[in-house]
Write a protein that holds these residues in place. Sequence first.
Motif, short mmCIF file in Angstrom:
data_model
loop_
_atom_site.label_atom_id
_atom_site.label_comp_id
_atom_site.label_asym_id
_atom_site.label_seq_id
_atom_site.Cartn_x
_atom_site.Cartn_y
_atom_site.Cartn_z
N ASP A 1 19.96 -69.45 -29.43
CA ASP A 1 18.94 -69.83 -28.45
C ASP A 1 19.23 -69.25 -27.07
O ASP A 1 18.96 -69.89 -26.05
CB ASP A 1 18.81 -71.35 -28.36
N GLU A 2 19.83 -68.07 -27.04
CA GLU A 2 20.05 -67.28 -25.82
C GLU A 2 21.14 -67.83 -24.89
O GLU A 2 21.73 -67.09 -24.11
CB GLU A 2 18.75 -67.14 -25.00
N SER B 1 30.90 -74.64 -28.84
CA SER B 1 29.74 -73.96 -28.26
C SER B 1 29.73 -74.14 -26.75
O SER B 1 29.93 -75.24 -26.24
CB SER B 1 28.45 -74.54 -28.86
N HIS B 2 29.50 -73.02 -26.04
CA HIS B 2 29.48 -73.02 -24.58
C HIS B 2 28.06 -72.77 -24.10
O HIS B 2 27.49 -71.72 -24.39
CB HIS B 2 30.39 -71.92 -24.04
N ARG C 1 22.26 -69.15 -17.92
CA ARG C 1 21.11 -68.24 -18.07
C ARG C 1 21.33 -67.33 -19.27
O ARG C 1 22.43 -67.25 -19.83
CB ARG C 1 20.91 -67.41 -16.81
N GLU C 2 20.27 -66.65 -19.66
CA GLU C 2 20.33 -65.74 -20.79
C GLU C 2 20.99 -64.42 -20.41
O GLU C 2 21.17 -64.11 -19.24
CB GLU C 2 18.91 -65.49 -21.30
N GLY C 3 21.37 -63.63 -21.43
CA GLY C 3 21.88 -62.30 -21.17
C GLY C 3 23.08 -61.90 -22.00
O GLY C 3 23.26 -60.72 -22.32
#
Length: 241
Positions: free
Chosen positions: A28-29, A75-76, A80-82
Amino acid sequence: MPADKTSALYLTDSYLKEWDTEIKSVKDEKFIVLNETAFYPSSGGQPFDTGTIVRESDNEEFKVVCVGKSDSEISHEVDREGLKQGDKVKCVLDWERRYQFMKSHTATHLLSEVIFRENKALVTGGQLDLDKCRMDFAIDDYDLEKVKSWVDKTNEIIKKDLKVSVEFMPRKDAMNLPQVSKLAKGLPETLKEIRMVNIGDFDVQADGGTHVKSTNEIKGIEFIKCDNRGKNNRRIYYKVT
């Protein structure tokens, strides 16, 4: 890979502040699984770590805002996405936050051992926080002065400069130790190898959290208040410095 002592670096080194690794997967980005991590996920009353993940290719920085454990992987959540699978990254802990939790966790182990020795009371819950901590324990008789005396006794133990060490034991060996867990609910049956935290010759407990190397890194415990939480459940609030 499960979150074992190979991938969860904090299990063997609580003082690791920075490390290089690679992104194993992205969901989920914004939810990142790393090949290795020293970010602690919320567990056992110890809050998650925060910090940054820096992409090596362009030094782009992503803030770690939450860390959890799901399906045996850590899980971290980043801000923001990228980030992409296979990215090489440098990770940096928010050390001040982590170190406070380390001091509080070690002090809490000592307090729980004092309470157990004094009253055979087991821990029924608890939570570490930056400004104060709480511990729930089961006793029939509520005596405020007695609770305060337990804090005083814990502070005397802290002054002894006890060394803190970690070892891993097969479950069958660990379960032969007296009072291996101070938790009323006991240890999960799924654990085949038990991580033991030893504080000098005063306390040994099964635990997955982070701790200081010596009690001389802790100034002490400050009693805040104690609540009666029902028939035989008490809650103590305290601050660790």
